[in-house]
Design a protein around this motif. Structure first.
Motif, PDB file in Angstrom:
ATOM      1  N   UNK B  44      -2.783  10.199  36.991  1.00 53.84           N
ATOM      2  CA  UNK B  44      -2.958  11.630  36.759  1.00 53.84           C
ATOM      3  C   UNK B  44      -4.343  11.937  36.189  1.00 53.84           C
ATOM      4  N   UNK B  45      -4.830  11.045  35.321  1.00 56.82           N
ATOM      5  CA  UNK B  45      -6.162  11.250  34.741  1.00 56.82           C
ATOM      6  C   UNK B  45      -7.221  11.210  35.843  1.00 56.82           C
ATOM      7  N   UNK B  46      -7.069  10.234  36.753  1.00 53.22           N
ATOM      8  CA  UNK B  46      -8.008  10.166  37.874  1.00 53.22           C
ATOM      9  C   UNK B  46      -7.857  11.397  38.774  1.00 53.22           C
ATOM     10  N   UNK B  47      -6.617  11.856  38.945  1.00 50.31           N
ATOM     11  CA  UNK B  47      -6.390  13.078  39.735  1.00 50.31           C
ATOM     12  C   UNK B  47      -7.122  14.258  39.097  1.00 50.31           C
ATOM     13  N   UNK B  48      -7.071  14.351  37.769  1.00 51.79           N
ATOM     14  CA  UNK B  48      -7.757  15.454  37.092  1.00 51.79           C
ATOM     15  C   UNK B  48      -9.270  15.354  37.270  1.00 51.79           C
ATOM     16  N   UNK B  49      -9.791  14.127  37.267  1.00 49.65           N
ATOM     17  CA  UNK B  49     -11.232  13.962  37.523  1.00 49.65           C
ATOM     18  C   UNK B  49     -11.589  14.412  38.935  1.00 49.65           C
ATOM     19  N   UNK B  50     -10.702  14.100  39.880  1.00 50.53           N
ATOM     20  CA  UNK B  50     -10.941  14.515  41.269  1.00 50.53           C
ATOM     21  C   UNK B  50     -10.851  16.033  41.389  1.00 50.53           C
ATOM     22  N   UNK B  51      -9.835  16.620  40.748  1.00 53.96           N
ATOM     23  CA  UNK B  51      -9.693  18.080  40.754  1.00 53.96           C
ATOM     24  C   UNK B  51     -10.959  18.720  40.216  1.00 53.96           C
ATOM     25  N   UNK B  52     -11.460  18.175  39.120  1.00 50.83           N
ATOM     26  CA  UNK B  52     -12.661  18.688  38.463  1.00 50.83           C
ATOM     27  C   UNK B  52     -13.831  18.735  39.453  1.00 50.83           C
ATOM     28  N   UNK B  53     -14.035  17.640  40.194  1.00 53.82           N
ATOM     29  CA  UNK B  53     -15.221  17.624  41.050  1.00 53.82           C
ATOM     30  C   UNK B  53     -14.992  18.363  42.362  1.00 53.82           C
ATOM     31  N   UNK B  54     -13.753  18.393  42.855  1.00 55.69           N
ATOM     32  CA  UNK B  54     -13.496  19.191  44.059  1.00 55.69           C
ATOM     33  C   UNK B  54     -13.650  20.677  43.741  1.00 55.69           C
ATOM     34  N   UNK B  55     -13.186  21.066  42.576  1.00 54.69           N
ATOM     35  CA  UNK B  55     -13.378  22.454  42.138  1.00 54.69           C
ATOM     36  C   UNK B  55     -14.871  22.771  42.004  1.00 54.69           C
ATOM     37  N   UNK B  56     -15.591  21.861  41.388  1.00 54.83           N
ATOM     38  CA  UNK B  56     -17.032  22.067  41.192  1.00 54.83           C
ATOM     39  C   UNK B  56     -17.754  22.194  42.532  1.00 54.83           C
ATOM     40  N   UNK B  57     -17.199  21.541  43.553  1.00 62.65           N
ATOM     41  CA  UNK B  57     -17.835  21.603  44.874  1.00 62.65           C
ATOM     42  C   UNK B  57     -17.451  22.869  45.621  1.00 62.65           C
TER      43      UNK B  57
END
Lengths: 148, 148
Positions: B44-57
């Motif tokens: 889930x932590x890695x998922x949140x990191x991915x969410x963070x950067x997909x959102x940023x993109x």
DNA sequence: GCTTGACCTGAAGTCAGGTTCATGGTCTAT
DNA sequence: ATAGACCATGAACCTGACTTCAGGTCAAGC
């Protein structure tokens, strides 16, 4: 040189409705009109460039309106305007730092899925310790997984 | 290592309500629960990191949900996931280029208002032709006023 | 065994930043 | 003098991304 609202909109890649909205919100104060139609002169074009970068720095419409009010108010507001640009510059520099880390994450994930595609499975790449990644990938991984 | 929703929220500087919203929207599929409470593990932590950067993109929540659905679906979606990351990488690189130009504009405006403050008036700096600016300022000005 | 703090839910509410609509005016070319 | 391509307005509407609320559960410490 002056422009119609449609020409200005094309220059900035914005819908006409957005420019009218900006005007309504006080972001383009004192614009000239010819038989009702807005006239975009050099002043308005530069204002749109400023709006563009203040927005990019995270400023809200109402704060941009405040800035435009300062430009109307005159020389007494130079210090506020300077402070605003300095603050937004700092904010945008920090934002750029964050985004570079986000980009490193995306690059890492590209490598991850290239590898997974090549292998037909995530198993190998998923189990690999970060210090076994190729050096340039390890740098991306570290950047993307570092604190805050 | 596992975390409560509150700990995960602090790690990412997000409100707890946002993490619950993400879960509700399907961005954290298959999360474990202990007596009703969400358990945030490494996945889930890695998922949140991915969410963070997909959102940023620039990705929207529903598109991130689609990605998460692909991760659940398995190896057959590796190509889609790779293509997504490649596209978002390109989008973010272009965004970064834009933001660097916005930053140049902010830097130019800082110089402009520093000068105006020092002069007590915009008159001199406003009338100055760009090719009379100090060289480093001219570079900022050119970047900020070049075509889109 | 009771208080405290952190967790839970579904439904409703909020907010920024536009966008759309209905209606109408103005220019330019045919 | 009529069509087509612009321009205008105010009011209502929309969307995405959260946020808040009312009411309830659970584990730990005193």
């Amino acid at each position: 040189m002056t422009y119609t609202i449609g020409q200005a909109a094309r220059m900035f890649g914005l819908p006409v409705s957005t420019l009218r909205y900006y005007d309504r919100e006080g972001l383009l104060p004192g614009m000239e009109r010819r038989s009702g139609a807005r006239v975009f002169g050099e002043k308005e074009i530069e204002a749109l460039r400023v709006i563009e970068c203040l927005k990019a720095s995270g400023l809200e419409i109402r704060e941009i309106r405040q800035f435009m009010a300062w430009t109307v108010e005159g020389p007494s507001t130079y210090p506020q305007r300077l402070a605003l640009f300095q603050a937004r510059r700092k904010a945008l520099e920090e934002e750029l730092g964050q985004l570079r880390r986000m980009l490193d994450m995306l690059k890492y994930k590209c490598w991850y899925y290239e590898t997974a595609c090549a292998d037909g499975s995530e198993e190998r790449v998923g189990a690999m310790a970060p210090d076994r990644f190729p050096p340039e990938i390890q740098a991306l991984y570290d950047s993307a997984h570092s604190v805050g």
